[in-house]
Structure formats: structure tokens, C-alpha cells
Write an enzyme that holds these catalytic residues in place. Structure first.
Site, mmCIF file in Angstrom:
data_model
loop_
_atom_site.group_PDB
_atom_site.id
_atom_site.type_symbol
_atom_site.label_atom_id
_atom_site.label_comp_id
_atom_site.label_asym_id
_atom_site.label_seq_id
_atom_site.Cartn_x
_atom_site.Cartn_y
_atom_site.Cartn_z
ATOM 1 N N ASP A 35 -11.944 22.444 114.719
ATOM 2 C CA ASP A 35 -11.645 21.599 113.560
ATOM 3 C C ASP A 35 -10.136 21.471 113.476
ATOM 4 O O ASP A 35 -9.405 22.177 114.195
ATOM 5 C CB ASP A 35 -12.214 22.227 112.269
ATOM 6 C CG ASP A 35 -12.521 21.179 111.191
ATOM 7 O OD1 ASP A 35 -11.581 20.489 110.745
ATOM 8 O OD2 ASP A 35 -13.681 21.048 110.813
ATOM 9 N N ASP A 52 -7.411 18.445 117.244
ATOM 10 C CA ASP A 52 -7.523 17.159 116.551
ATOM 11 C C ASP A 52 -8.241 16.190 117.498
ATOM 12 O O ASP A 52 -7.836 16.042 118.661
ATOM 13 C CB ASP A 52 -6.110 16.653 116.215
ATOM 14 C CG ASP A 52 -6.145 15.466 115.270
ATOM 15 O OD1 ASP A 52 -7.025 14.590 115.428
ATOM 16 O OD2 ASP A 52 -5.279 15.415 114.378
ATOM 17 N N VAL A 75 -14.270 11.589 110.005
ATOM 18 C CA VAL A 75 -14.201 11.107 108.620
ATOM 19 C C VAL A 75 -15.644 10.937 108.151
ATOM 20 O O VAL A 75 -16.423 10.223 108.784
ATOM 21 C CB VAL A 75 -13.446 9.764 108.558
ATOM 22 C CG1 VAL A 75 -13.330 9.280 107.127
ATOM 23 C CG2 VAL A 75 -12.060 9.916 109.198
ATOM 24 N N SER A 76 -15.998 11.598 107.045
ATOM 25 C CA SER A 76 -17.418 11.705 106.708
ATOM 26 C C SER A 76 -17.849 10.846 105.525
ATOM 27 O O SER A 76 -19.014 10.924 105.109
ATOM 28 C CB SER A 76 -17.761 13.168 106.420
ATOM 29 O OG SER A 76 -17.037 13.622 105.296
ATOM 30 N N SER A 112 -25.499 8.918 110.625
ATOM 31 C CA SER A 112 -25.682 8.975 109.169
ATOM 32 C C SER A 112 -26.684 7.929 108.713
ATOM 33 O O SER A 112 -26.856 6.883 109.363
ATOM 34 C CB SER A 112 -24.338 8.717 108.496
ATOM 35 O OG SER A 112 -24.501 8.519 107.112
ATOM 36 N N ASN A 113 -27.281 8.213 107.577
ATOM 37 C CA ASN A 113 -28.148 7.204 106.939
ATOM 38 C C ASN A 113 -27.346 5.936 106.615
ATOM 39 O O ASN A 113 -27.938 4.880 106.398
ATOM 40 C CB ASN A 113 -28.796 7.786 105.689
ATOM 41 C CG ASN A 113 -27.812 8.036 104.558
ATOM 42 O OD1 ASN A 113 -27.525 7.132 103.773
ATOM 43 N ND2 ASN A 113 -27.267 9.247 104.468
ATOM 44 N N TYR A 137 -17.527 3.073 107.486
ATOM 45 C CA TYR A 137 -18.016 4.384 107.953
ATOM 46 C C TYR A 137 -19.361 4.218 108.681
ATOM 47 O O TYR A 137 -19.551 4.748 109.784
ATOM 48 C CB TYR A 137 -18.132 5.304 106.728
ATOM 49 C CG TYR A 137 -18.919 6.560 106.946
ATOM 50 C CD1 TYR A 137 -18.429 7.589 107.748
ATOM 51 C CD2 TYR A 137 -20.158 6.736 106.331
ATOM 52 C CE1 TYR A 137 -19.156 8.754 107.933
ATOM 53 C CE2 TYR A 137 -20.880 7.901 106.505
ATOM 54 C CZ TYR A 137 -20.383 8.912 107.309
ATOM 55 O OH TYR A 137 -21.107 10.064 107.488
HETATM 56 P P1 NAI Z 1 -16.846 17.080 106.214
HETATM 57 O O1 NAI Z 1 -15.864 16.016 105.878
HETATM 58 O O2 NAI Z 1 -17.069 18.171 105.252
HETATM 59 O O3 NAI Z 1 -16.497 17.710 107.627
HETATM 60 C C1 NAI Z 1 -15.908 16.961 108.668
HETATM 61 C C2 NAI Z 1 -14.925 17.869 109.360
HETATM 62 O O4 NAI Z 1 -14.267 17.100 110.361
HETATM 63 C C3 NAI Z 1 -13.863 18.433 108.416
HETATM 64 O O5 NAI Z 1 -13.865 19.838 108.455
HETATM 65 C C4 NAI Z 1 -12.573 17.839 108.930
HETATM 66 O O6 NAI Z 1 -11.466 18.728 108.856
HETATM 67 C C5 NAI Z 1 -12.928 17.508 110.380
HETATM 68 N N1 NAI Z 1 -12.067 16.441 110.887
HETATM 69 C C6 NAI Z 1 -11.669 15.321 110.245
HETATM 70 N N2 NAI Z 1 -10.809 14.625 110.998
HETATM 71 C C7 NAI Z 1 -10.671 15.326 112.140
HETATM 72 C C8 NAI Z 1 -9.907 15.118 113.316
HETATM 73 N N3 NAI Z 1 -9.084 14.066 113.463
HETATM 74 N N4 NAI Z 1 -9.997 16.030 114.300
HETATM 75 C C9 NAI Z 1 -10.790 17.110 114.170
HETATM 76 N N5 NAI Z 1 -11.539 17.367 113.093
HETATM 77 C C10 NAI Z 1 -11.471 16.471 112.080
HETATM 78 O O7 NAI Z 1 -18.222 16.329 106.520
HETATM 79 P P2 NAI Z 1 -19.658 16.945 106.624
HETATM 80 O O8 NAI Z 1 -20.391 16.602 105.398
HETATM 81 O O9 NAI Z 1 -19.611 18.337 107.081
HETATM 82 O O10 NAI Z 1 -20.281 16.041 107.785
HETATM 83 C C11 NAI Z 1 -20.220 16.433 109.147
HETATM 84 C C12 NAI Z 1 -20.651 15.256 110.007
HETATM 85 O O11 NAI Z 1 -21.962 14.861 109.665
HETATM 86 C C13 NAI Z 1 -19.739 14.038 109.826
HETATM 87 O O12 NAI Z 1 -19.639 13.374 111.073
HETATM 88 C C14 NAI Z 1 -20.525 13.179 108.863
HETATM 89 O O13 NAI Z 1 -20.230 11.807 109.048
HETATM 90 C C15 NAI Z 1 -21.961 13.508 109.248
HETATM 91 N N6 NAI Z 1 -22.877 13.358 108.136
HETATM 92 C C16 NAI Z 1 -22.891 14.271 107.104
HETATM 93 C C17 NAI Z 1 -23.793 14.128 106.069
HETATM 94 C C18 NAI Z 1 -23.912 15.141 104.979
HETATM 95 O O14 NAI Z 1 -24.852 15.019 104.184
HETATM 96 N N7 NAI Z 1 -23.043 16.145 104.849
HETATM 97 C C19 NAI Z 1 -24.708 12.973 106.018
HETATM 98 C C20 NAI Z 1 -24.587 12.081 107.128
HETATM 99 C C21 NAI Z 1 -23.714 12.287 108.151
HETATM 100 C C1 15L Z 2 -22.986 10.758 104.560
HETATM 101 O O1 15L Z 2 -22.963 10.157 105.617
HETATM 102 C C2 15L Z 2 -21.829 11.559 104.111
HETATM 103 O O2 15L Z 2 -21.178 12.201 105.188
HETATM 104 C C3 15L Z 2 -22.177 12.588 103.057
HETATM 105 O O3 15L Z 2 -20.982 13.037 102.432
HETATM 106 C C4 15L Z 2 -23.119 11.997 102.016
HETATM 107 O O4 15L Z 2 -22.465 10.943 101.347
HETATM 108 C C5 15L Z 2 -24.360 11.475 102.709
HETATM 109 O O5 15L Z 2 -24.021 10.554 103.728
HETATM 110 C C6 15L Z 2 -25.331 10.789 101.749
HETATM 111 O O6 15L Z 2 -25.670 9.635 101.968
HETATM 112 O O7 15L Z 2 -25.764 11.449 100.809
#
Ligand code: NAI
Ligand code: 15L
Length: 266
Positions: A35, A52, A75-76, A112-113, A137
């Protein structure tokens, strides 16, 4: 199940990464966590490799020696198109290129959804339903899915594409009662992915066995993944469903607020 030797997780400091991290030692002898954010202390089976995803030159070193990569970094949520392109599109491309050059054979792409967020809630989607992204996104996730498909067809790199619903410790709103994915169900899905003798490049909706269901995983039934958890246990938190406005775009569309929002930069 048989453990793989070395498993890399990008985005390991994020919301999903932090929930999955404690369970990955059951799936791999060595877990490499990466990360840009702080990952704390490594457990004996863990290696911490900060990187990165936009630092193209370091990605080959990051994936080197890994049997599989779980790609969660990036970017999430909705953001500027520029940042999303740089991290989610270019970063994912260079990660796949690094995997190809280093001989990594199996990936998980955290889609993602929001790749299908402009479908209505009453539509029941399968993996091959048409994409309908609801944001910049969501478009970046459609790109990642296309890239995974190309790298399977052309280079034989297998990817489990997971269109994650909402993977949080518990649902945050009424919508997430339908989209919630428990970390335990997600870990079991990753176990199936690592164990499958032949994976290919299936699309799976990452959702638990919730009472309200918008998605159907029949096209990936060969994986044998059957979610066991349900958002039912949190129903008491959201007993105001009757107050939802049925004409609100955030209620009409699966992507909720992402579908409703205007342009991020306006
Ligand atoms: P988050 O934003 O909490 O985690 C993403 C991580 O990626 C962060 O720790 C951040 O520091 C890292 N990151 C960002 N830019 C970076 C870069 N340039 N280089 C290296 N690392 C970098 O998001 P979350 O919720 O943990 O989601 C993880 C993955 O799952 C994402 O790809 C997100 O799009 C996907 N996702 C998550 C959902 C959820 O419900 N949490 C739903 C749908 C998809
Ligand atoms: C996503 O893709 C996002 O990463 C997460 O933060 C939530 O917004 C999720 O979808 C959602 O749809 O609930």
C-alpha cells in the site's frame, strides 16, 4: 485446502484489505502486503512492501515470486477523472504488465457494483449482463474487467473478477442490506479462487446471502462458492425502508448515490 506459497495483496491498508488480512495466513505460507498507507507491524508470515501503483518501475519487483495477486489498491470511490485514470487505469495496466513479465498466473481484480450501477434494482443481473457504469470510478472498473479478459485470452493469466457490493464490517445504510459482503464470505471466495484447478476469467458478484438480491452468480457456479453470511442480522438498524422515495435515483439504480451524483468536478 492447499496453501499457495506467496500471495500479494495491494491496497492492504484499506477497508477491505484490513478485514481480509487476518485470514490470509490460512490461504498462503507467505503474505506480501502492499500500500502507500501505513501497514503497521508484519506478522511472522507477512512481508510489507510499500509501493505506489503509479511507480511503474517498482511493480515488477512487487509481484516477483508471487503465485497470485489480490488487487485491491486504488481510488475506491468517485474522484477526479485525472486521478482515477492515473491510479485505477494506468496503475492496473502496469500491474498486469508486471504480472505478465514476472510469470504471475492468477489474479483477483477488485471490480465494483458501480461497473453496473445504472441498472435498476429490480433487474437481476448475471455476470454477462451488459455493463452500465455509474461514475468515472465505475468506468475504471469496466476497464479493469476488460484488461483482465484480454490478459486471459491473449496471455493465459487467469483473473477472478469480483464485482464487490459493499464489503464493510456491517451495512451502513438500507441499500447495503442488499449489497453487503462479509469478510468471511470474501475469504471463502478467495479460497475457491486459489483452489480452482482451472479458473479462467469469471465475473462474480461479491455479495453475501442477503434477503434482497439483485445479482445471480450462476455463470460462476463451477467455483462452488456459496456465501454463508447474511445482512439479515443487521435488519433492525434499517427499519425505515418505507420512507425511501421510490422516485429517488439513489433508490432506483443499483449504484445508489454514485448513480445520482452529478459530475465530480462541477
Ligand atoms: P480503500 O480506499 O479503503 O482502500 C484502497 C487502498 O488503496 C488504500 O489503502 C489506499 O492507500 C490504496 N491506494 C490508493 N492509491 C494508491 C496508489 N497510488 N498506490 C498504492 N496504493 C494506493 O478501499 P476499499 O474499500 O478497501 O476497497 C478496496 C478495493 O475494492 C478498491 O479497488 C475498491 O474499488 C474495491 N471495492 C470496494 C468495495 C467496498 O465495499 N469496500 C466495493 C466495491 C469495490
Ligand atoms: C464501492 O465500489 C466503493 O469502493 C465502496 O466504498 C462502497 O461505496 C461500495 O462500492 C458500495 O457501493 O456500497
Amino acid at each position: 485446502m492447499r496453501k499457495v506459497n506467496r500471495l500479494l495483496m495491494t491496497g492492504a491498508a484499506g477497508i477491505v484489505g484490513a478485514q481480509l488480512r487476518p485470514g490470509l495466513g490460512e490461504l498462503a505460507h507467505h503474505v506480501r502486503l502492499s500500500d502507500v498507507a501505513d501497514l503497521g507491524e508484519a506478522a511472522p508470515h507477512e512481508e510489507i512492501v510499500p509501493c505506489d501503483l503509479t511507480d511503474t518501475d517498482r511493480l515488477r519487483e512487487l509481484v516477483r515470486g508471487c503465485d497470485a495477486v489480490l488487487h485491491f489498491g486504488g481510488v475506491s470511490t468517485e474522484n477526479t477523472a485525472e486521478l482515477i485514470h492515473k491510479v485505477n487505469i494506468e496503475g492496473t495496466y502496469h500491474l498486469y504488465e508486471a504480472a505478465r513479465k514476472e510469470g504471475v498466473k492468477r489474479m483477483l481484480f477488485a471490480s465494483s457494483n458501480h461497473a453496473i450501477g445504472f441498472h435498476k434494482r429490480e433487474d437481476r443481473l448475471v455476470g454477462s449482463s451488459p455493463v452500465r457504469p455509474d461514475s468515472n470510478y465505475g468506468v475504471s472498473k469496466v476497464y479493469g474487467e476488460g484488461l483482465a479478459s484480454l490478459y486471459w485470452d491473449k496471455y493465459g493469466i487467469e483473473t477472478l473478477i469480483v464485482r464487490i457490493g459493499s464489503c464493510f464490517p456491517q451495512p451502513k445504510d438500507r441499500r447495503m442490506m442488499a449489497t453487503w459482503l462479509s469478510a468471511a464470505d470474501f475469504l471463502r471466495l478467495i479460497g475457491r479462487m486459489l483452489d480452482a484447478p482451472r479458473l479462467g476469467c469469471p465475473i462474480v458478484y461479491g455479495v453475501s446471502d442477503n434477503d434482497e438480491q439483485w445479482w445471480d452468480n450462476r455463470e460462476a457456479a463451477f467455483l462452488g462458492w456459496v456465501p454463508r453470511d447474511s445482512s439479515r442480522q443487521f435488519a433492525h438498524l434499517f427499519d425505515d425502508a418505507a420512507q425511501e422515495d421510490p422516485n429517488d435515483p439513489a433508490v432506483i439504480y443499483q449504484g445508489g448515490g454514485f448513480a445520482k451524483a452529478g459530475h465530480y468536478e462541477d
